[in-house]
Design an enzyme around this catalytic site. Structure first.
Site, PDB file in Angstrom:
ATOM      1  N   HIS A  13       0.842  -1.205   0.000  1.00 15.63           N
ATOM      2  CA  HIS A  13       0.000   0.000   0.000  1.00 15.63           C
ATOM      3  C   HIS A  13       0.880   1.259   0.000  1.00 15.63           C
ATOM      4  CE1 HIS A  13      -3.042  -2.754   2.238  1.00 15.63           C
ATOM      5  NE2 HIS A  13      -3.442  -2.633   0.981  1.00 15.63           N
ATOM      6  N   LYS A  37     -17.540  -5.885   9.307  1.00 16.21           N
ATOM      7  CA  LYS A  37     -16.313  -6.650   9.054  1.00 16.21           C
ATOM      8  C   LYS A  37     -15.509  -6.727  10.351  1.00 16.21           C
ATOM      9  CE  LYS A  37     -13.003  -7.010   5.305  1.00 16.21           C
ATOM     10  NZ  LYS A  37     -12.335  -6.272   4.229  1.00 16.21           N
ATOM     11  N   ARG A  87      -1.550  -6.946  -7.884  1.00  8.98           N
ATOM     12  CA  ARG A  87      -0.372  -7.782  -7.643  1.00  8.98           C
ATOM     13  C   ARG A  87      -0.241  -8.851  -8.728  1.00  8.98           C
ATOM     14  NH1 ARG A  87      -2.536  -8.781  -1.758  1.00  8.98           N
ATOM     15  NH2 ARG A  87      -4.302  -8.868  -3.178  1.00  8.98           N
ATOM     16  N   SER A 125      -2.716  -7.972   3.369  1.00  9.73           N
ATOM     17  CA  SER A 125      -3.021  -7.720   4.779  1.00  9.73           C
ATOM     18  C   SER A 125      -3.338  -9.038   5.486  1.00  9.73           C
ATOM     19  CB  SER A 125      -4.210  -6.767   4.898  1.00  9.73           C
ATOM     20  OG  SER A 125      -3.878  -5.518   4.337  1.00  9.73           O
TER      21      SER A 125
HETATM   22  O1  PNS Z   1      -8.652  -3.194   0.609  1.00 12.03           O
HETATM   23  P1  PNS Z   1      -9.908  -3.771   0.009  1.00 12.03           P
HETATM   24  O2  PNS Z   1     -10.739  -4.426   1.095  1.00 12.03           O
HETATM   25  O3  PNS Z   1      -9.618  -4.666  -1.145  1.00 12.03           O
HETATM   26  O4  PNS Z   1     -10.752  -2.511  -0.554  1.00 12.03           O
HETATM   27  C1  PNS Z   1     -12.017  -2.700  -1.121  1.00 12.03           C
HETATM   28  C2  PNS Z   1     -12.781  -1.372  -1.283  1.00 12.03           C
HETATM   29  C3  PNS Z   1     -12.840  -0.612   0.011  1.00 12.03           C
HETATM   30  C4  PNS Z   1     -12.110  -0.520  -2.336  1.00 12.03           C
HETATM   31  C5  PNS Z   1     -14.228  -1.757  -1.764  1.00 12.03           C
HETATM   32  O5  PNS Z   1     -14.745  -2.753  -0.949  1.00 12.03           O
HETATM   33  C6  PNS Z   1     -15.199  -0.584  -1.790  1.00 12.03           C
HETATM   34  O6  PNS Z   1     -15.071   0.314  -2.580  1.00 12.03           O
HETATM   35  N1  PNS Z   1     -16.179  -0.610  -0.873  1.00 12.03           N
HETATM   36  C7  PNS Z   1     -17.196   0.420  -0.758  1.00 12.03           C
HETATM   37  C8  PNS Z   1     -18.549  -0.093  -1.245  1.00 12.03           C
HETATM   38  C9  PNS Z   1     -18.745   0.116  -2.740  1.00 12.03           C
HETATM   39  O7  PNS Z   1     -18.633   1.207  -3.241  1.00 12.03           O
HETATM   40  N2  PNS Z   1     -19.033  -0.978  -3.460  1.00 12.03           N
HETATM   41  C10 PNS Z   1     -19.306  -0.910  -4.897  1.00 12.03           C
HETATM   42  C11 PNS Z   1     -18.093  -1.254  -5.725  1.00 12.03           C
HETATM   43  S1  PNS Z   1     -18.037  -2.996  -6.002  1.00 12.03           S
END
Ligand code: PNS
Length: 161
Positions: A13, A37, A87, A125
């Protein structure tokens, strides 16, 4: 906008933020607040740790928590680009789906993928938490401040009963 759960924030990150600063004047790190979560670090802890990590960049990096739809949060900050790190090919399916959904919801917001550095491509993570929980060395995977925070989190749970 660099969004994520960041539980915890890793070297992968950090590298994406640093490389994004070569492209953009300002980066917002959006920390997802998802009470359903079961995160290791609380929302407040994650925001505080990431804020400290990038304090040296002054106002160029801001760390903000968000809940709900990412595109709504992005629009509220007046940013237009969502940055995500890739990745491996295995990341692509999920990331492409998210990018397409986000484009459908907000056509003016663009998703930009940066390829992870080779040395970070094994880091997640989840892996970091597993290794730290079992007492392994995560110093190559996370910034020193995060390694210390992990050590504090898991210290008590490793004490023999
Ligand atoms: O680090 P992560 O958990 O892979 O990040 C995921 C994240 C936070 C980018 C994604 O879950 C997100 O954007 N969540 C907010 C809800 C949303 O907008 N969902 C619609 C897009 S699929």
């Amino acid at each position: 906008m660099f969004p994520g759960s960041f539980d915890p924030f890793t070297n992968g990150h950090a590298d994406i933020v640093e490389r994004s600063l070569e492209i953009f004047d300002r980066i917002i790190v959006g920390v997802l607040h998802n009470p359903s979560k079961n995160n290791l670090f609380s929302q407040v802890e994650r925001v505080a740790l990431i804020t400290k990590l990038f304090a040296k960049y002054g106002g160029r990096v801001s760390v903000v928590s968000f809940s709900g739809l990412l595109v709504e949060f992005v629009a509220s900050t007046k940013s237009r680009v969502v940055i995500r790190g890739l990745r491996a090919i295995s990341d692509y399916d999920y990331e492409a789906q998210m990018a397409l959904v986000n484009r459908r919801l907000a056509p003016k917001i663009e998703t930009l993928f940066l390829t992870a550095r080779e040395e970070n491509s094994y880091i997640s993570s989840t892996v970091v938490k597993q290794v730290a929980m079992l007492g392994g060395d995560v110093s190559d995977m996370v910034p020193p401040m995060i390694a210390r925070a992990l050590e504090r989190k898991y210290r008590d749970s490793r004490k023999p009963r």
